[in-house]
Design a protein around this motif. Structure first.
Motif, PDB file in Angstrom:
ATOM      1  N   ALA A  50      18.250  29.993  -7.493  1.00  0.00           N
ATOM      2  CA  ALA A  50      18.990  29.719  -8.728  1.00  0.00           C
ATOM      3  C   ALA A  50      19.163  28.217  -8.932  1.00  0.00           C
ATOM      4  CB  ALA A  50      20.355  30.419  -8.684  1.00  0.00           C
ATOM      5  N   ILE A  51      19.415  27.481  -7.851  1.00  0.00           N
ATOM      6  CA  ILE A  51      19.551  26.027  -7.956  1.00  0.00           C
ATOM      7  C   ILE A  51      18.224  25.400  -8.361  1.00  0.00           C
ATOM      8  CG2 ILE A  51      19.973  23.924  -6.618  1.00  0.00           C
ATOM      9  CD1 ILE A  51      21.984  25.563  -4.970  1.00  0.00           C
ATOM     10  N   ALA A  52      17.131  25.850  -7.735  1.00  0.00           N
ATOM     11  CA  ALA A  52      15.821  25.317  -8.082  1.00  0.00           C
ATOM     12  C   ALA A  52      15.493  25.595  -9.542  1.00  0.00           C
ATOM     13  CB  ALA A  52      14.756  25.915  -7.167  1.00  0.00           C
ATOM     14  N   LEU A  53      15.827  26.783 -10.021  1.00  0.00           N
ATOM     15  CA  LEU A  53      15.593  27.123 -11.428  1.00  0.00           C
ATOM     16  C   LEU A  53      16.408  26.226 -12.345  1.00  0.00           C
ATOM     17  CD1 LEU A  53      15.570  31.034 -11.317  1.00  0.00           C
ATOM     18  CD2 LEU A  53      13.657  29.566 -11.994  1.00  0.00           C
ATOM     19  N   ALA A  54      17.657  25.966 -11.978  1.00  0.00           N
ATOM     20  CA  ALA A  54      18.523  25.128 -12.825  1.00  0.00           C
ATOM     21  C   ALA A  54      17.974  23.715 -12.957  1.00  0.00           C
ATOM     22  CB  ALA A  54      19.941  25.112 -12.253  1.00  0.00           C
ATOM     23  N   LEU A  55      17.496  23.135 -11.845  1.00  0.00           N
ATOM     24  CA  LEU A  55      16.960  21.777 -11.895  1.00  0.00           C
ATOM     25  C   LEU A  55      15.673  21.704 -12.707  1.00  0.00           C
ATOM     26  CD1 LEU A  55      17.592  20.616  -8.213  1.00  0.00           C
ATOM     27  CD2 LEU A  55      18.828  19.905 -10.258  1.00  0.00           C
ATOM     28  N   TRP A  56      15.002  22.835 -12.876  1.00  0.00           N
ATOM     29  CA  TRP A  56      13.760  22.857 -13.655  1.00  0.00           C
ATOM     30  C   TRP A  56      13.988  23.233 -15.105  1.00  0.00           C
ATOM     31  CZ3 TRP A  56       8.244  23.652 -11.910  1.00  0.00           C
ATOM     32  CH2 TRP A  56       8.001  23.000 -10.691  1.00  0.00           C
ATOM     33  N   ASN A  57      15.067  23.948 -15.403  1.00  0.00           N
ATOM     34  CA  ASN A  57      15.178  24.553 -16.735  1.00  0.00           C
ATOM     35  C   ASN A  57      16.497  24.305 -17.445  1.00  0.00           C
ATOM     36  OD1 ASN A  57      12.618  26.332 -16.882  1.00  0.00           O
ATOM     37  ND2 ASN A  57      13.505  26.937 -14.933  1.00  0.00           N
ATOM     38  N   ASN A  58      17.511  23.779 -16.768  1.00  0.00           N
ATOM     39  CA  ASN A  58      18.789  23.589 -17.443  1.00  0.00           C
ATOM     40  C   ASN A  58      18.627  22.668 -18.645  1.00  0.00           C
ATOM     41  OD1 ASN A  58      21.492  21.817 -17.685  1.00  0.00           O
ATOM     42  ND2 ASN A  58      21.998  23.882 -17.039  1.00  0.00           N
ATOM     43  N   GLN A  60      20.653  21.000 -20.690  1.00  0.00           N
ATOM     44  CA  GLN A  60      21.431  19.765 -20.729  1.00  0.00           C
ATOM     45  C   GLN A  60      20.903  18.747 -19.727  1.00  0.00           C
ATOM     46  OE1 GLN A  60      24.054  18.911 -22.935  1.00  0.00           O
ATOM     47  NE2 GLN A  60      23.459  16.957 -22.015  1.00  0.00           N
ATOM     48  N   PHE A  61      20.542  19.215 -18.538  1.00  0.00           N
ATOM     49  CA  PHE A  61      20.043  18.296 -17.525  1.00  0.00           C
ATOM     50  C   PHE A  61      18.689  17.721 -17.937  1.00  0.00           C
ATOM     51  CE2 PHE A  61      17.909  17.527 -13.343  1.00  0.00           C
ATOM     52  CZ  PHE A  61      18.687  16.443 -12.978  1.00  0.00           C
ATOM     53  N   LEU A  62      17.817  18.557 -18.488  1.00  0.00           N
ATOM     54  CA  LEU A  62      16.524  18.060 -18.957  1.00  0.00           C
ATOM     55  C   LEU A  62      16.702  17.075 -20.101  1.00  0.00           C
ATOM     56  CD1 LEU A  62      14.340  21.305 -18.859  1.00  0.00           C
ATOM     57  CD2 LEU A  62      14.478  19.476 -17.176  1.00  0.00           C
ATOM     58  N   GLN A 124      21.425   2.075 -13.434  1.00  0.00           N
ATOM     59  CA  GLN A 124      22.686   2.771 -13.710  1.00  0.00           C
ATOM     60  C   GLN A 124      22.414   4.172 -14.256  1.00  0.00           C
ATOM     61  OE1 GLN A 124      25.039   1.062 -16.832  1.00  0.00           O
ATOM     62  NE2 GLN A 124      26.902   2.124 -16.246  1.00  0.00           N
ATOM     63  N   ILE A 125      21.476   4.287 -15.186  1.00  0.00           N
ATOM     64  CA  ILE A 125      21.139   5.596 -15.752  1.00  0.00           C
ATOM     65  C   ILE A 125      20.574   6.513 -14.669  1.00  0.00           C
ATOM     66  CG2 ILE A 125      19.543   6.772 -17.325  1.00  0.00           C
ATOM     67  CD1 ILE A 125      19.891   4.444 -19.247  1.00  0.00           C
ATOM     68  N   ALA A 126      19.704   5.958 -13.807  1.00  0.00           N
ATOM     69  CA  ALA A 126      19.115   6.773 -12.747  1.00  0.00           C
ATOM     70  C   ALA A 126      20.184   7.301 -11.794  1.00  0.00           C
ATOM     71  CB  ALA A 126      18.071   5.955 -11.986  1.00  0.00           C
ATOM     72  N   GLU A 127      21.130   6.445 -11.405  1.00  0.00           N
ATOM     73  CA  GLU A 127      22.193   6.888 -10.505  1.00  0.00           C
ATOM     74  C   GLU A 127      23.080   7.940 -11.184  1.00  0.00           C
ATOM     75  OE1 GLU A 127      22.419   6.304  -7.444  1.00  0.00           O
ATOM     76  OE2 GLU A 127      21.045   4.619  -7.181  1.00  0.00           O
ATOM     77  N   SER A 128      23.337   7.764 -12.472  1.00  0.00           N
ATOM     78  CA  SER A 128      24.123   8.762 -13.205  1.00  0.00           C
ATOM     79  C   SER A 128      23.398  10.102 -13.253  1.00  0.00           C
ATOM     80  CB  SER A 128      24.409   8.274 -14.628  1.00  0.00           C
ATOM     81  OG  SER A 128      25.178   7.085 -14.616  1.00  0.00           O
ATOM     82  N   LEU A 129      22.076  10.060 -13.399  1.00  0.00           N
ATOM     83  CA  LEU A 129      21.296  11.298 -13.443  1.00  0.00           C
ATOM     84  C   LEU A 129      21.269  11.980 -12.080  1.00  0.00           C
ATOM     85  CD1 LEU A 129      18.345  10.177 -15.726  1.00  0.00           C
ATOM     86  CD2 LEU A 129      20.157  11.793 -16.288  1.00  0.00           C
ATOM     87  N   VAL A 130      21.251  11.190 -11.023  1.00  0.00           N
ATOM     88  CA  VAL A 130      21.349  11.788  -9.686  1.00  0.00           C
ATOM     89  C   VAL A 130      22.668  12.536  -9.551  1.00  0.00           C
ATOM     90  CG1 VAL A 130      21.517  11.287  -7.216  1.00  0.00           C
ATOM     91  CG2 VAL A 130      19.830  10.095  -8.613  1.00  0.00           C
ATOM     92  N   GLN A 131      23.745  11.916 -10.028  1.00  0.00           N
ATOM     93  CA  GLN A 131      25.047  12.583  -9.978  1.00  0.00           C
ATOM     94  C   GLN A 131      25.057  13.834 -10.853  1.00  0.00           C
ATOM     95  OE1 GLN A 131      27.820  11.760  -8.000  1.00  0.00           O
ATOM     96  NE2 GLN A 131      28.338  13.818  -8.694  1.00  0.00           N
ATOM     97  N   ASN A 132      24.420  13.765 -12.025  1.00  0.00           N
ATOM     98  CA  ASN A 132      24.340  14.948 -12.888  1.00  0.00           C
ATOM     99  C   ASN A 132      23.612  16.084 -12.184  1.00  0.00           C
ATOM    100  OD1 ASN A 132      25.610  13.427 -14.795  1.00  0.00           O
ATOM    101  ND2 ASN A 132      23.872  13.247 -16.175  1.00  0.00           N
ATOM    102  N   GLY A 133      22.526  15.739 -11.471  1.00  0.00           N
ATOM    103  CA  GLY A 133      21.799  16.767 -10.738  1.00  0.00           C
ATOM    104  C   GLY A 133      22.639  17.379  -9.628  1.00  0.00           C
TER     105      GLY A 133
END
Length: 327
Positions: A50-58, A60-62, A124-133
């Motif tokens: 489920a986590i792997a699916l979310a990182l590929w398909n969510n 908002q995250f995409l 800064q954007i990259a670090e924020s995206l890591v936190q979002n993930g």
């Protein structure tokens, strides 16, 4: 010159950072598949799947990941040279031909600041995206565990409702036999009805949580079922609070992003101050001077008498204060 500006803080950086922290990777830009390579929907979806699916398909995250494209575009633009300006006067009537070419040269001392700001902004954007993930992984784990809990509660309540139905049937038989009064029998029927209502409530809660989990993984449909198993986690002894705080301060991507926000704001303030002075190199020519065709260099400066870029400097100071408060 614009393409020479490069930042390592791209999609691969975000993917590697999440993988090093949580063990999951992001979908590559070239891969259009909805399923990660190690996910099989036929045997049910586990928590890790489920986590792997979310990182590929969510969704908002995409959508958040597209910010990397904006950051890269800003970095390219920050390194681009400004185009020279051409002014041409036509030789009509007694007017001689004149033209001039102007090139803003303040760009050469402002460019390093622009590129530095863009690089820091990309980081800064990259670090924020890591936190979002990482936050998405946390949300999926919580939703997965909550759904498992609510389904178990719904099953227990359904069994209790069935048991209350049996008790109500027995109470009705005792009423017909004269062992209990009609008031006592109605109390058993009321308990059974209340348990049925509770059963519906818990079943709806489980359905809503399943919809929430489907939303997080970014896939819907009857073909997706969640395969719950009792997890076996081996927890290490909990450290003291001071050690946990030190670890959080050293490792949290959102804290690093806040630090970078201060650096970006500080560089912006310096950049806005450098924009007070504007200087342009000029090459002027005319077609009929004393010696025929004439050409010569010159400078054109904007005199900072009325406008000292006060508004943008004040805005940069406000952004600096906000970045400090965010940190």
């Amino acid at each position: 010159l614009g393409c020479a500006a490069h930042s390592p803080f791209d999609r691969n950086y975000v993917s590697d950072s999440i993988q090093s922290r949580a063990g999951f990777e992001l979908v590559s830009v070239a891969d259009s598949s909805l399923l990660p390579p190690d996910v099989d929907l036929s045997d049910g979806v586990s928590e890790d799947e489920a986590i792997a699916l979310a990182l590929w398909n969510n969704p908002q995250f995409l959508s958040d990941l597209t910010e990397l494209g904006y950051a890269r575009a800003d970095l390219i633009q920050a390194g681009m040279l400004l185009n020279p300006a051409l002014s041409y006067l036509f030789p009509i009537g007694p007017k001689q031909m004149e033209y001039s070419i102007g090139l803003p040269i303040e760009f050469f001392w402002q460019r390093p600041s622009r590129v530095a700001i863009s690089k820091l902004n990309a980081e800064q954007i990259a670090e924020s995206l890591v936190q979002n993930g990482l936050s998405l992984i946390r949300d999926v784990r919580i939703s997965y565990a909550t759904l498992q809990q609510k389904r178990l509660q719904a099953r227990i309540v359904a069994e209790e409702a069935a048991l209350q139905d049996e008790i109500a049937v027995i109470a009705a038989a005792r009423l017909r036999a004269g062992d209990i009064s009609e008031l006592e029998e109605s109390a058993f029927r009321l308990l059974a009805a209340q348990m049925h209502e509770k059963n519906i409530h818990f079943a709806q809660d489980a359905d809503l949580e399943e919809i929430q989990l489907h939303r997080l993984v970014g896939l819907f449909g009857d073909s997706i079922t969640f395969n719950f198993q009792i997890p076996v986690h081996l927890f290490s002894p909990i450290k003291n609070v001071d050690d946990l705080l030190l670890g959080a301060l050293a490792a949290r991507p959102d804290l690093r992003a806040a630090e970078l926000g201060i650096e970006v704001a500080g560089n912006k303030l310096g950049w806005e101050q450098s924009k007070i002075f504007s200087l342009t190199a000029v090459l002027d020519a005319n077609g009929a001077g004393k010696e025929g065709f004439e050409m010569g260099p010159g400078l054109q400066a904007e005199l900072p008498i009325f406008n000292w870029n006060n508004g943008n400097r004040a805005r940069a100071k406000a952004e600096m204060a906000r970045a400090a408060k965010n940190y």
